[in-house]
Design a protein around this motif. Structure first.
Motif, PDB file in Angstrom:
ATOM      1  N   SER A  63     -72.436   0.475 -37.230  1.00 12.93           N
ATOM      2  CA  SER A  63     -71.675   0.483 -35.984  1.00 12.93           C
ATOM      3  C   SER A  63     -70.715  -0.701 -35.962  1.00 12.93           C
ATOM      4  N   VAL A  64     -69.672  -0.548 -35.163  1.00 10.09           N
ATOM      5  CA  VAL A  64     -68.739  -1.639 -34.864  1.00 10.09           C
ATOM      6  C   VAL A  64     -68.561  -1.630 -33.353  1.00 10.09           C
ATOM      7  N   THR A  65     -68.816  -2.775 -32.717  1.00 13.59           N
ATOM      8  CA  THR A  65     -68.676  -2.901 -31.273  1.00 13.59           C
ATOM      9  C   THR A  65     -67.656  -3.989 -30.982  1.00 13.59           C
ATOM     10  N   VAL A  66     -66.713  -3.683 -30.077  1.00 13.42           N
ATOM     11  CA  VAL A  66     -65.673  -4.638 -29.696  1.00 13.42           C
ATOM     12  C   VAL A  66     -65.737  -4.806 -28.182  1.00 13.42           C
ATOM     13  N   LEU A  67     -65.805  -6.064 -27.736  1.00 10.07           N
ATOM     14  CA  LEU A  67     -65.805  -6.382 -26.313  1.00 10.07           C
ATOM     15  C   LEU A  67     -64.512  -7.102 -25.966  1.00 10.07           C
ATOM     16  N   GLN A  68     -63.867  -6.634 -24.889  1.00 10.67           N
ATOM     17  CA  GLN A  68     -62.655  -7.256 -24.367  1.00 10.67           C
ATOM     18  C   GLN A  68     -62.892  -7.600 -22.900  1.00 10.67           C
ATOM     19  N   GLY A  93     -63.006  -0.318 -47.658  1.00 16.95           N
ATOM     20  CA  GLY A  93     -63.958   0.215 -48.609  1.00 16.95           C
ATOM     21  C   GLY A  93     -63.982  -0.598 -49.896  1.00 16.95           C
ATOM     22  N   THR A  94     -64.902  -0.273 -50.769  1.00 11.34           N
ATOM     23  CA  THR A  94     -65.050  -1.004 -52.034  1.00 11.34           C
ATOM     24  C   THR A  94     -63.844  -0.825 -52.945  1.00 11.34           C
ATOM     25  N   ASP A  95     -63.004   0.189 -52.679  1.00 12.52           N
ATOM     26  CA  ASP A  95     -61.782   0.380 -53.467  1.00 12.52           C
ATOM     27  C   ASP A  95     -60.603  -0.411 -52.903  1.00 12.52           C
ATOM     28  N   GLY A  96     -60.841  -1.168 -51.794  1.00 12.16           N
ATOM     29  CA  GLY A  96     -59.797  -1.988 -51.190  1.00 12.16           C
ATOM     30  C   GLY A  96     -58.947  -1.263 -50.160  1.00 12.16           C
ATOM     31  N   THR A  97     -59.226   0.002 -49.918  1.00 15.97           N
ATOM     32  CA  THR A  97     -58.450   0.794 -48.967  1.00 15.97           C
ATOM     33  C   THR A  97     -59.016   0.641 -47.559  1.00 15.97           C
ATOM     34  N   TRP A  98     -58.107   0.414 -46.590  1.00 12.01           N
ATOM     35  CA  TRP A  98     -58.506   0.342 -45.191  1.00 12.01           C
ATOM     36  C   TRP A  98     -58.548   1.751 -44.610  1.00 12.01           C
ATOM     37  N   ARG A  99     -59.630   2.080 -43.915  1.00  8.84           N
ATOM     38  CA  ARG A  99     -59.784   3.398 -43.296  1.00  8.84           C
ATOM     39  C   ARG A  99     -60.079   3.223 -41.803  1.00  8.84           C
ATOM     40  N   THR A 100     -59.338   3.955 -40.986  1.00  7.27           N
ATOM     41  CA  THR A 100     -59.529   3.908 -39.544  1.00  7.27           C
ATOM     42  C   THR A 100     -60.790   4.692 -39.169  1.00  7.27           C
ATOM     43  N   VAL A 101     -61.671   4.047 -38.388  1.00  9.96           N
ATOM     44  CA  VAL A 101     -62.915   4.690 -37.949  1.00  9.96           C
ATOM     45  C   VAL A 101     -62.970   4.837 -36.432  1.00  9.96           C
ATOM     46  N   GLY A 102     -61.956   4.335 -35.735  1.00  9.87           N
ATOM     47  CA  GLY A 102     -61.918   4.438 -34.277  1.00  9.87           C
ATOM     48  C   GLY A 102     -60.763   3.644 -33.718  1.00  9.87           C
ATOM     49  N   THR A 113     -65.990  -0.974 -26.615  1.00  7.37           N
ATOM     50  CA  THR A 113     -65.764   0.101 -27.579  1.00  7.37           C
ATOM     51  C   THR A 113     -66.839   0.007 -28.645  1.00  7.37           C
ATOM     52  N   ARG A 114     -67.481   1.140 -28.926  1.00  7.07           N
ATOM     53  CA  ARG A 114     -68.473   1.197 -30.004  1.00  7.07           C
ATOM     54  C   ARG A 114     -68.170   2.430 -30.839  1.00  7.07           C
ATOM     55  N   VAL A 115     -68.031   2.217 -32.143  1.00  7.94           N
ATOM     56  CA  VAL A 115     -67.824   3.341 -33.055  1.00  7.94           C
ATOM     57  C   VAL A 115     -68.960   3.346 -34.066  1.00  7.94           C
ATOM     58  N   ASN A 116     -69.321   4.525 -34.504  1.00  2.76           N
ATOM     59  CA  ASN A 116     -70.387   4.706 -35.486  1.00  2.76           C
ATOM     60  C   ASN A 116     -69.774   5.325 -36.735  1.00  2.76           C
ATOM     61  N   PRO A 117     -69.457   4.512 -37.741  1.00  2.00           N
ATOM     62  CA  PRO A 117     -68.778   5.022 -38.931  1.00  2.00           C
ATOM     63  C   PRO A 117     -69.687   5.732 -39.932  1.00  2.00           C
ATOM     64  N   ALA A 118     -70.838   6.191 -39.495  1.00  2.00           N
ATOM     65  CA  ALA A 118     -71.733   6.999 -40.329  1.00  2.00           C
ATOM     66  C   ALA A 118     -72.139   6.307 -41.625  1.00  2.00           C
ATOM     67  N   GLN A 136     -56.991  -9.840 -26.458  1.00  2.00           N
ATOM     68  CA  GLN A 136     -58.004 -10.740 -25.917  1.00  2.00           C
ATOM     69  C   GLN A 136     -59.354 -10.168 -26.311  1.00  2.00           C
ATOM     70  N   ILE A 137     -59.856 -10.560 -27.454  1.00  2.00           N
ATOM     71  CA  ILE A 137     -61.120 -10.029 -27.949  1.00  2.00           C
ATOM     72  C   ILE A 137     -62.208 -11.067 -27.683  1.00  2.00           C
ATOM     73  N   ALA A 138     -63.244 -10.650 -26.973  1.00  2.00           N
ATOM     74  CA  ALA A 138     -64.354 -11.555 -26.658  1.00  2.00           C
ATOM     75  C   ALA A 138     -65.365 -11.575 -27.801  1.00  2.00           C
ATOM     76  N   GLU A 139     -65.701 -10.386 -28.348  1.00  2.00           N
ATOM     77  CA  GLU A 139     -66.673 -10.311 -29.439  1.00  2.00           C
ATOM     78  C   GLU A 139     -66.379  -9.111 -30.318  1.00  2.00           C
ATOM     79  N   LEU A 140     -66.672  -9.295 -31.596  1.00  2.00           N
ATOM     80  CA  LEU A 140     -66.598  -8.219 -32.586  1.00  2.00           C
ATOM     81  C   LEU A 140     -67.935  -8.238 -33.306  1.00  2.00           C
ATOM     82  N   VAL A 141     -68.723  -7.176 -33.124  1.00  2.00           N
ATOM     83  CA  VAL A 141     -70.082  -7.116 -33.667  1.00  2.00           C
ATOM     84  C   VAL A 141     -70.180  -5.975 -34.663  1.00  2.00           C
ATOM     85  N   VAL A 142     -70.673  -6.284 -35.862  1.00  2.00           N
ATOM     86  CA  VAL A 142     -70.830  -5.292 -36.906  1.00  2.00           C
ATOM     87  C   VAL A 142     -72.320  -5.103 -37.139  1.00  2.00           C
ATOM     88  N   GLY A 143     -72.784  -3.855 -36.989  1.00  2.00           N
ATOM     89  CA  GLY A 143     -74.209  -3.569 -37.131  1.00  2.00           C
ATOM     90  C   GLY A 143     -74.496  -2.716 -38.325  1.00  2.00           C
TER      91      GLY A 143
END
Length: 113
Positions: free
Chosen positions: A47-52, A66-75, A82-87, A106-113
């Motif tokens: 999961s990725v959670t963002v608090l504003q 990803g491990t290949d260096g490519t950025w992929r949008t998950v939400g 905002t909480r996204v679940n990138p499976a 204005q990002i208060a917290e970025l949490v990666v689970g």
């Protein structure tokens, strides 16, 4: 009602500060700017959670590298929570890629689970 143990502490919490401009105290992001968080090594991201702060209207895509260096949008940011679940995608970094026309972030917290 059954007793439940408290949730575990998140493995990674980041509290970035807003970028300042001399005239207004905050500025809108420029093209290509992002807030990034390295994870140390590649791992499964559940999961990725963002608090504003309430009322923030920053616009950003939530992306995993990803491990290949490519950025992929998950939400995308969606209000103060905002909480996204990138499976369980494997990633070594997370970033918020600001969209054109976004308000000053204005990002208060970025949490990666």
């Amino acid at each position: 009602m059954a007793d439940h143990p408290p949730p575990p502490d998140p493995p990674c919490v980041r509290r970035p500060t807003a970028t300042s401009a001399p005239s207004s105290g905050r500025r809108a992001p420029e093209a290509g700017e992002a807030l990034g968080l390295g994870l140390g090594s590649a791992r499964s991201v559940g999961s990725v959670t963002v608090l504003q702060p309430a009322g923030s209207d920053a616009l950003a895509d939530i992306q995993l590298r990803g491990t290949d260096g490519t950025w992929r949008t998950v939400g995308a940011l969606d209000g103060p929570y905002t909480r996204v679940n990138p499976a369980g995608r494997t990633a070594d970094a997370v970033r918020l890629a600001w969209r054109a026309g976004s308000a000053a972030p204005q990002i208060a917290e970025l949490v990666v689970g």
